[in-house]
Design an enzyme around this catalytic site. Structure first.
Site, PDB file in Angstrom:
ATOM      1  N   ASP A  63     -15.905  -6.541  -2.236  1.00  0.00           N
ATOM      2  CA  ASP A  63     -16.331  -7.836  -1.716  1.00  0.00           C
ATOM      3  C   ASP A  63     -17.067  -8.645  -2.783  1.00  0.00           C
ATOM      4  OD1 ASP A  63     -18.701  -6.415  -1.799  1.00  0.00           O
ATOM      5  OD2 ASP A  63     -19.354  -6.986   0.224  1.00  0.00           O
TER       6      ASP A  63
ATOM      7  N   SER B 172     -20.700   0.020  -0.524  1.00  0.00           N
ATOM      8  CA  SER B 172     -20.516  -0.998  -1.550  1.00  0.00           C
ATOM      9  C   SER B 172     -20.586  -0.410  -2.964  1.00  0.00           C
ATOM     10  CB  SER B 172     -21.556  -2.100  -1.348  1.00  0.00           C
ATOM     11  OG  SER B 172     -21.322  -3.202  -2.170  1.00  0.00           O
TER      12      SER B 172
ATOM     13  N   ASP C  16     -16.397  -4.070  -6.977  1.00  0.00           N
ATOM     14  CA  ASP C  16     -17.275  -2.976  -6.587  1.00  0.00           C
ATOM     15  C   ASP C  16     -16.552  -2.082  -5.587  1.00  0.00           C
ATOM     16  OD1 ASP C  16     -17.322  -4.729  -4.455  1.00  0.00           O
ATOM     17  OD2 ASP C  16     -19.432  -4.400  -3.989  1.00  0.00           O
TER      18      ASP C  16
ATOM     19  N   ASP D  62     -16.349  -1.672  -2.400  1.00  0.00           N
ATOM     20  CA  ASP D  62     -15.620  -2.217  -1.246  1.00  0.00           C
ATOM     21  C   ASP D  62     -14.977  -3.555  -1.558  1.00  0.00           C
ATOM     22  OD1 ASP D  62     -18.011  -3.648  -1.340  1.00  0.00           O
ATOM     23  OD2 ASP D  62     -18.137  -3.864   0.840  1.00  0.00           O
TER      24      ASP D  62
END
Length: 462
Positions: free
Chosen positions: A255, A110, A251, A253
């Protein structure tokens, strides 16, 4: 609403969002990744059909180590593996359902620096696995699996999904009302040199946006480095430089997101939740007249939603718990102050791109600048500090318990106090909010001092 959150249930590998750690060091080693693939593959081999797992990743160098290790584990368990390459976490969740896969895997840490990595697992419904299922996988990993792995003739195969990015782009675009275009908007998009570096700029451009794309040159080392949703100052400066209508920072990833208005002011996840809730309510699209958020969301959000006649249901920190509460209550909007926004009509997990599209749709419809549209309430003063510890949790200390009771008494219903152990690091997080900013700062600093003194070793970080 004063609250001391219990420490996360002790588990050896899984935290609040999958497994995470320093790359090439336990638990982020090739050996453990392969073992995880074997155990998860065996657990999700249910029925007589040919079983499939889809694997995606972000742009970290260590993905090249963990991806083949996981692949080997799943193939050894008899599962076919579909490799999607670098894609956002929500894209893998979507593809897991779309391809009728038995399991989805995301290799990502992340917003963490490139040295870290992580593994997140999604069930066939595209939802993150429950604590109970993760515990089952851990238990399997501790067993001798040699007699349960696939026979040589039943090993899986690996293929690459060449149109994975295009599938996700079309899915994200379909979250906008039919026929709505975003022509005329100028947007700075910071992809954090992460998983969305290709798909997010392409999706916005196809919808008519003039895109100034930043953080789209990953090299394996620069993910989240001085960019992305955790470094909003970088985006703010770029928005002002390019005279953009809005800034969007994802960010690693993708999400979650953080926004910046045309004046360079940061818009956090609480304001995004408020904006989407109001828009969905006006269009009669908000289910259950309620929104789900975590205990970290500002009390100002709760009061604003109440002014609209909407309830706010709070959960433990983690978008997985938000999603679980949304499903349990049949609600379609939830999220976190940190920018995880879940719109269950379109996605099963936080999706920074889809959330950003909803905000852009409101800007187009309202015809007003983001500074007027995106700030719907004044947040109450809030103070958050972390205390690092080793050994036994300092939350068990009688002195910490007494100091917490004293702080709650001082708040006496005028604010909130939250003390919790991090699910991913050896940290105690102390947060308070209320009307009196000076008192809030004093309470948090005093509590951190007591917790620090009870820690071994004790080291506070702002």
């Amino acid at each position: 609403m004063n609250h001391v959150a219990p420490a996360s249930r002790a588990r050896r590998l899984f935290g609040t969002d999958g497994i995470r750690g320093r790359a090439n060091t336990a638990p982020m080693t090739a050996e453990i990744a392969m073992r995880l693939g074997q155990a998860a593959g065996l657990l999700f081999t249910r029925g007589t059909h040919r079983h499939q797992v889809i694997i995606g990743k972000d742009t970290r160098l260590s993905g090249y180590m963990l991806e083949p290790a996981l692949t080997a584990g799943f193939i050894g368990a008899g599962m076919d593996v579909t490799l999607a390459g670098p894609l956002p976490t929500p894209a893998i969740a979507m593809l897991t359902r779309s391809l009728r896969a038995d399991l989805g895997v995301v290799i990502s840490a992340s917003h963490n620096p490139f040295e870290d990595n992580g593994i997140k697992l999604f069930g066939p419904d595209g939802a993150k696995l429950s604590d109970e299922t993760e515990s089952e996988i851990e238990a399997l990993m501790d067993q001798d699996l040699s007699d349960r792995l696939a026979h040589a003739s039943a090993l899986g195969r690996a293929v690459r999904l060449v149109d994975a990015g295009g599938r996700y782009i079309e899915s994200a675009k379909s979250s906008l009302p039919r026929g709505l275009r975003l022509d005329g908007l100028r947007v700075v998009l910071d992809c954090a040199n992460g998983a969305a570096y290709k798909v997010a700029p392409a999706a916005l451009w196809e919808l008519g946006v003039e895109v100034i794309a930043l953080g789209v040159n990953p090299d394996g080392f620069n993910i989240n480095k001085e960019c992305g949703s955790t470094v909003p100052g970088f985006l703010s400066a770029a928005v002002l430089e390019h005279r953009a209508d809005l800034g969007i920072a994802l960010d690693g990833d993708a999400d979650r997101l953080i926004l910046v208005d045309e004046r360079g002011t940061v818009i956090d996840g609480d304001q995004v939740l408020a904006l989407i809730a109001r828009a969905f309510q006006a269009d009669h699209r908000l289910s259950g007249e309620a929104v789900v958020a975590t205990v970290m969301s500002n009390l100002g959000l709760e009061r604003y939603l109440a002014s609209l006649g909407l309830a706010l249901h709070r959960t433990a920190v983690g978008d997985r718990y938000v999603a679980e509460a949304m499903r349990a209550r049949a609600l379609n909007l939830g999220g976190e102050q940190s920018g995880h926004i879940i719109l269950s009509d379109f996605a099963t997990t936080g999706d920074g791109l889809i959330a950003a599209l909803q905000v852009l749709a409101v800007l187009v419809r309202d015809g007003r600048p983001a500074s007027e549209v995106c700030r719907l309430f004044d947040p109450l003063p809030q103070r958050l500090r972390n205390v690092r510890f080793a050994g036994t949790s300092p939350l068990l200390s009688p002195k910490v318990i007494a100091a917490t009771s004293h702080a709650e008494a001082k708040l006496s219903g005028t604010g909130r106090l939250l003390i919790r152990a991090s699910g991913t690091e050896p940290l105690i997080r102390v947060m308070a909010e209320g009307e009196d900013e000076a008192m809030i700062i004093g309470l948090v600093d005093e509590l951190c001092g007591v917790i620090e003194a009870a820690s071994v070793p004790a080291s506070a970080v702002a």
